[in-house]
Design a protein around this motif. Sequence first.
Motif, PDB file in Angstrom:
ATOM      1  N   ALA A 167     -14.757 -14.012 -17.372  1.00 17.81           N
ATOM      2  CA  ALA A 167     -14.417 -12.712 -17.969  1.00 17.81           C
ATOM      3  C   ALA A 167     -15.493 -12.249 -18.944  1.00 17.81           C
ATOM      4  N   GLY A 168     -16.207 -13.197 -19.540  1.00 23.69           N
ATOM      5  CA  GLY A 168     -17.264 -12.834 -20.489  1.00 23.69           C
ATOM      6  C   GLY A 168     -18.619 -12.608 -19.847  1.00 23.69           C
ATOM      7  N   ALA A 169     -18.662 -12.675 -18.506  1.00 25.10           N
ATOM      8  CA  ALA A 169     -19.949 -12.600 -17.806  1.00 25.10           C
ATOM      9  C   ALA A 169     -20.679 -11.277 -18.047  1.00 25.10           C
ATOM     10  N   THR A 170     -19.934 -10.160 -18.038  1.00 19.84           N
ATOM     11  CA  THR A 170     -20.610  -8.859 -18.193  1.00 19.84           C
ATOM     12  C   THR A 170     -21.315  -8.754 -19.545  1.00 19.84           C
ATOM     13  N   ASN A 171     -20.699  -9.307 -20.554  1.00 26.19           N
ATOM     14  CA  ASN A 171     -21.320  -9.320 -21.888  1.00 26.19           C
ATOM     15  C   ASN A 171     -22.618 -10.126 -21.856  1.00 26.19           C
ATOM     16  N   ASP A 172     -22.572 -11.292 -21.198  1.00 25.16           N
ATOM     17  CA  ASP A 172     -23.763 -12.143 -21.091  1.00 25.16           C
ATOM     18  C   ASP A 172     -24.863 -11.465 -20.276  1.00 25.16           C
ATOM     19  N   ILE A 173     -24.460 -10.806 -19.187  1.00 24.23           N
ATOM     20  CA  ILE A 173     -25.442 -10.102 -18.341  1.00 24.23           C
ATOM     21  C   ILE A 173     -26.120  -8.992 -19.140  1.00 24.23           C
TER      22      ILE A 173
END
Length: 598
Positions: A167-173
């Motif tokens: 769920a936190g992937a977009t923030n990391d990307i």
Amino acid sequence: MGKEMKTRDQIDSKYKWKIEEMYADEEQWKVDYKAVEDKAKDYVAYSGRLGESPQLLLEALQKKDNIWLILEKIYVYSRMKKDEDNRINKYQAMSDKSGSLIAKTSSYLSFFTPELLEIPEEKLKGFIEAEPGLKLYEHVINELLREKAHVLSKDEENLMAQMSEIAGATNDIFGMLNNADIKFGTIMDEDGDEVEVTHGRYIGFMESHSRRVRKDAYEHMYQAYDNLKNTLATTYNYNTKTDVITARIRKYDSAREAALSGDNIPASVYDNLIDTVNSRLDLLHRYVEVRRKMLGVDQVHMYDMYVPLVEMPKAEVSYEKALEMMTAGLAPLGEGYLKKMNDGIAAGWVDVYENEGKTSGAYSFGSYDSMPYILMNYNGRLKDVFTLVHEMGHSMHSYYTRQNQPFVYGGHSIFTAEVASTVNESLLMHHLLDNCKDTEERKYLLNLHIEEFRTTLFRQTMFAEFEKLTHEAVEKGEVLTAEWLSKEYDKLNKKYFGDNVSYDPYIAMEWARIPHFYRAFYVYKYATGYSAASAISGKILKEGAPARDAYIEFLKTGESNYPIELLKIAGVDMSSPAPIEQAMDAFEKLIVEIEKLV
């Protein structure tokens, strides 16, 4: 301090925080680390037993607090030692180990909340009546019960926990794109040297008195985002979808309701902020006209919005002078506040100067049973004096809270934390304006104060309005394309800044570079906090002791109630538009005064 960067051992100890007060012997840090590991493992023995008796529940709550109390100290010490000089491997390792221990401990204690909520509400209330010691935890338990409808079954919660990394992937990307991959090219600076445009240098370019430099940096920055607009739009679209889907899974009516629920903030507070600011946008439009006149340009462009209208005072402010200015500026808070503050400075709260390897910026930090430490990189500018006063507001808030609240209520929500720091800044600004004799210096201070209002109250509200728009669109099944995002952002920007600005296509891409948008419905707290602080500082200056004493009482409350209720103690009701209206009135007075000086 001289021009050459000093090593830490070259700095006089009187300018360094006394962090050794936390662990005079670092062997004790290792002992504490092992103790937390053992206690966390042992804590699992309470699983399946929380509803056995009031006494057992109290014991479980107290032991949980004790584990986190020691763990907080372990983490804070290692993190602050690392911040002294990030190059030291020993403290890098200790800080990393602390982070791992937090994750491990969280997993051992994760059964607690779902299991507590399996106990019938009436039984829990009976426990509180039967065991006087549980009275202390009544607010904590009520807070968990309030959110009960949104807590899933143990299996579902386990699934959600496992999905949280994805769920936190977009923030990391976005973080990788924004901090590692994106390049903004080079421009010629004021001296004719070719310099790379970076995030760190961008604000400096925007404050340049060379309009050509400002324009070049601005166009290079936004062109780079425009080149990646479809990737960035897709990333933000899925970040927003994650918020919306998570809220639905947890049975909230909207993503915004889910985000506000943690602090028990009604949606009306959010709407009051947007509506009240929107009703006074003419003030921001007037300020744009002041900018145009003072900069001597035909039309203001968005790249003209950050340059100081008056050259900064060149005189260096020594740290000792900064302490005098802070004491004078905060005098309205009373002798008791000043004595605690100055005793704290003498005891070693503040780490003053930059040194090789030291973490940049400034913060207030500490554990429940430590000093409320302040990290500074003091450089002798007036801006640094305001930073010191800001961080001291946080530290004094922590000091009063920890002296008056048990560990369980010893922290602060962001909604209230920013109030304490901004009240201090506001009082210092009033003091400096009241004692300013030089017209140019007065213009500079007025501009500085107006810019705080613009960037905190107006800009963060605009961001909050944009987040509301994007989430509502996704909730209706729309897709956030680059075209949609740019069009909506452009409309908002034009509404806020008015007809006195000459717009170009670039500002429509600003949505693409705001990291806060990846943690939705958060930025509004800066605007509400600023409004509350403006109202409180105004009351203290106008009413004196009664308003000051009420504010000190507020500083003692920590998290013992919901933020809206706590701020009422200081005489501010954030459930009404009144504090935002008062902040707007204060902003208008500043605009009227600077208009007279142009």
